[in-house]
Design an enzyme around this catalytic site. Structure first.
Site, short mmCIF file in Angstrom:
data_model
loop_
_atom_site.label_atom_id
_atom_site.label_comp_id
_atom_site.label_asym_id
_atom_site.label_seq_id
_atom_site.Cartn_x
_atom_site.Cartn_y
_atom_site.Cartn_z
CE LYS A 69 56.25 -8.52 21.90
NZ LYS A 69 56.27 -9.29 20.66
CE1 TYR A 73 58.16 -13.70 20.20
CE2 TYR A 73 57.27 -12.23 18.54
CZ TYR A 73 57.24 -12.76 19.82
OH TYR A 73 56.29 -12.32 20.70
CG ASP A 106 53.92 -8.13 18.56
OD1 ASP A 106 54.19 -7.12 19.24
OD2 ASP A 106 54.06 -9.30 18.99
N1 LIG Z 1 54.64 -10.59 24.59
C1 LIG Z 1 54.65 -11.90 24.69
O1 LIG Z 1 55.17 -12.49 25.66
C2 LIG Z 1 54.00 -12.71 23.62
C3 LIG Z 1 53.74 -14.08 23.83
C4 LIG Z 1 53.11 -14.79 22.81
C5 LIG Z 1 52.76 -14.15 21.63
N2 LIG Z 1 53.06 -12.85 21.42
C6 LIG Z 1 52.70 -12.14 20.16
O2 LIG Z 1 51.33 -12.37 19.90
C7 LIG Z 1 51.18 -12.97 18.63
C8 LIG Z 1 49.95 -13.85 18.59
O3 LIG Z 1 50.04 -14.91 19.52
P1 LIG Z 1 50.29 -16.43 19.07
O4 LIG Z 1 50.99 -16.43 17.76
O5 LIG Z 1 50.96 -17.10 20.18
O6 LIG Z 1 48.83 -17.04 18.97
P2 LIG Z 1 47.47 -16.69 18.17
O7 LIG Z 1 47.65 -15.49 17.31
O8 LIG Z 1 46.40 -16.70 19.19
O9 LIG Z 1 47.29 -18.00 17.28
C9 LIG Z 1 48.14 -18.27 16.20
C10 LIG Z 1 47.69 -19.59 15.60
O10 LIG Z 1 46.35 -19.46 15.09
C11 LIG Z 1 46.31 -19.79 13.70
N3 LIG Z 1 45.36 -18.86 13.07
C12 LIG Z 1 45.58 -17.58 12.69
N4 LIG Z 1 44.46 -17.03 12.19
C13 LIG Z 1 43.50 -17.98 12.24
C14 LIG Z 1 42.15 -18.01 11.85
N5 LIG Z 1 41.56 -16.93 11.32
N6 LIG Z 1 41.45 -19.16 12.05
C15 LIG Z 1 42.04 -20.24 12.60
N7 LIG Z 1 43.32 -20.29 12.99
C16 LIG Z 1 44.06 -19.15 12.81
C17 LIG Z 1 47.73 -19.63 13.19
O11 LIG Z 1 47.97 -20.52 12.12
P3 LIG Z 1 48.68 -20.14 10.74
O12 LIG Z 1 49.82 -19.22 11.02
O13 LIG Z 1 49.15 -21.48 10.24
O14 LIG Z 1 47.63 -19.54 9.86
C18 LIG Z 1 48.54 -20.04 14.44
O15 LIG Z 1 48.65 -21.45 14.51
C19 LIG Z 1 52.50 -13.71 18.44
O16 LIG Z 1 52.73 -14.12 17.12
C20 LIG Z 1 53.47 -12.68 18.95
O17 LIG Z 1 53.68 -11.66 17.99
C21 LIG Z 1 53.65 -12.11 22.42
#
Ligand SMILES: NC(=O)c1ccc[n+]([C@@H]2O[C@H](COP(=O)([O-])OP(=O)(O)OC[C@H]3O[C@@H](n4cnc5c(N)ncnc54)[C@H](OP(=O)(O)O)[C@@H]3O)[C@@H](O)[C@H]2O)c1
Length: 331
Positions: free
Chosen positions: A98, A69, A64
């Site tokens: 996106k 980004y 994704d």
């Molecule tokens: N469409 C949109 O508007 C939008 C908005 C936000 C996000 N997104 C997409 O969604 C993806 C995911 O959302 P997000 O990155 O905001 O948040 P998330 O995936 O909910 O959380 C990411 C965080 O959790 C940690 N993490 C990952 N796996 C873990 C585990 N098994 N145990 C504990 N902690 C863990 C990561 O740390 P480490 O990396 O240090 O391991 C990072 O700090 C984004 O990367 C992006 O691709 C899209």
């Protein structure tokens, strides 16, 4: 471990792996989207190459990405390394990107996708999403400080540009992100090519059951972002505590011999959605993919259901005065 036990363990790993590899949801154009994808927001350019390589090595077939980004070139490097070493072919991997808000004018959409494709070094994308319904002026910064940076370009105009991407063969599918139910129906009423996905925040603090049902009734798949509630936001003032830090979810993990993140991701995919957890940590990347070999019982599901409070980690309240701000209605 005896040789017999070792063979058994390898066979079991192969079974789990092939089972996870086949986990997809069918989009309304017949294309399959892998249920678990690797998120890449805030994955630093120096680390995301390795994260992508680790993810593909352990079986992920969905990345994704987004122009916003600022790491698509490095994501592409990771992908091409795994194509070069023979692990995957281009067609095996589902790539999402996106369109950012400054480029909602119809004539900006194809050039922006071409820019993303150049960074990723690809000649087509599997899924291209309108990142947000709100448009910003092309001359404004990517995150304008105030309303002087807003544009009033209608996302219906943007959608015509998205359809052009499909017609030109640059995108196999197109979709939406952060659109509410009324905005989705408006697109459906006017479109020639239907959106296949709406990517929105989904985690136990905001389980989006109403929007999921609404989209399912219209044959649109929900992809859940921030599925781990941005685990690094724990304790951050004004943001909901990520459910993976809830002691009851930690206990649940012990009960199923799984981690709290695996409990939450298993719960989310059981809602019929795909998810894109982000990590640059190899062990977590593997952990977040290994979520299909158990089923939560009724009490545990009920507890996770009860965590819903419609609280977002990505509320974007700075833009709540924008004409197309999506979070003014219930869902
Ligand atoms: N469409 C949109 O508007 C939008 C908005 C936000 C996000 N997104 C997409 O969604 C993806 C995911 O959302 P997000 O990155 O905001 O948040 P998330 O995936 O909910 O959380 C990411 C965080 O959790 C940690 N993490 C990952 N796996 C873990 C585990 N098994 N145990 C504990 N902690 C863990 C990561 O740390 P480490 O990396 O240090 O391991 C990072 O700090 C984004 O990367 C992006 O691709 C899209």
């Amino acid at each position: 471990m005896t040789a017999f036990a070792r063979v058994g363990s390898i066979l079991s790993q192969i079974r789990t792996y092939s089972c996870q590899m086949g986990r997809t949801l069918r989009l309304n154009n017949g294309i399959e989207i892998p249920i678990v994808g690797l998120g890449t927001y805030k994955s630093p350019p120096g680390e995301v190459q390795q994260a992508v390589k680790d993810a593909i090595s352990c079986g992920y077939r969905h990345l994704d990405c987004a122009w916003f980004y600022e790491n698509e070139a490095e994501v592409g490097e990771g992908l091409h390394a795994k194509i070069a070493d023979g692990t995957v072919k281009r067609d095996d991997v589902f790539i999402t990107s996106k369109l950012w808000n400054n480029h909602h004018a119809k004539n900006r959409v194809v050039p922006m996708l071409k820019d993303t494709l150049a960074k990723l070094k690809l000649d087509y994308i599997d899924l291209y999403l309108v990142h947000w319904p709100m448009g910003f002026k092309e001359s404004a910064p990517p995150l304008p400080q105030d309303a002087s940076g807003y544009s009033d370009v209608d996302y219906l105009e943007t959608w015509e540009g998205m359809e052009e991407c499909v017609k030109l063969g640059l995108a196999k599918s197109v979709g939406l992100s952060n659109f509410n139910s009324e905005q989705i129906d408006r697109v459906l009423k006017h479109c020639k090519i239907k959106p296949v996905v709406n990517q929105v925040e989904v985690n136990p603090n905001i389980n989006q059951k109403k929007l999921i049902k609404f989209c399912k009734d219209r044959d649109i798949v929900i992809t859940g972002f921030c599925p781990l509630g941005r685990s690094n936001y724990a304790g951050k003032p004004g943001f909901p505590t990520p459910t993976i830090h809830d002691p009851k979810v930690v206990d649940m993990g012990k009960k199923y011999n799984k981690t709290p993140a695996q409990i939450v991701l298993n719960y989310l995919v059981s809602l019929g959605i795909s998810v894109v957890p982000k990590s640059v940590t190899k062990s977590r990347i593997e952990e977040n993919f290994d979520i299909f070999d158990f089923e939560l019982d009724g009490d545990d599901r009920a507890y996770l259901d009860s965590c819903n409070k419609n609280q977002r980690c990505s509320p974007q309240t700075a833009y709540s005065d924008h004409i197309y701000f999506p979070f003014k209605i219930e869902f």
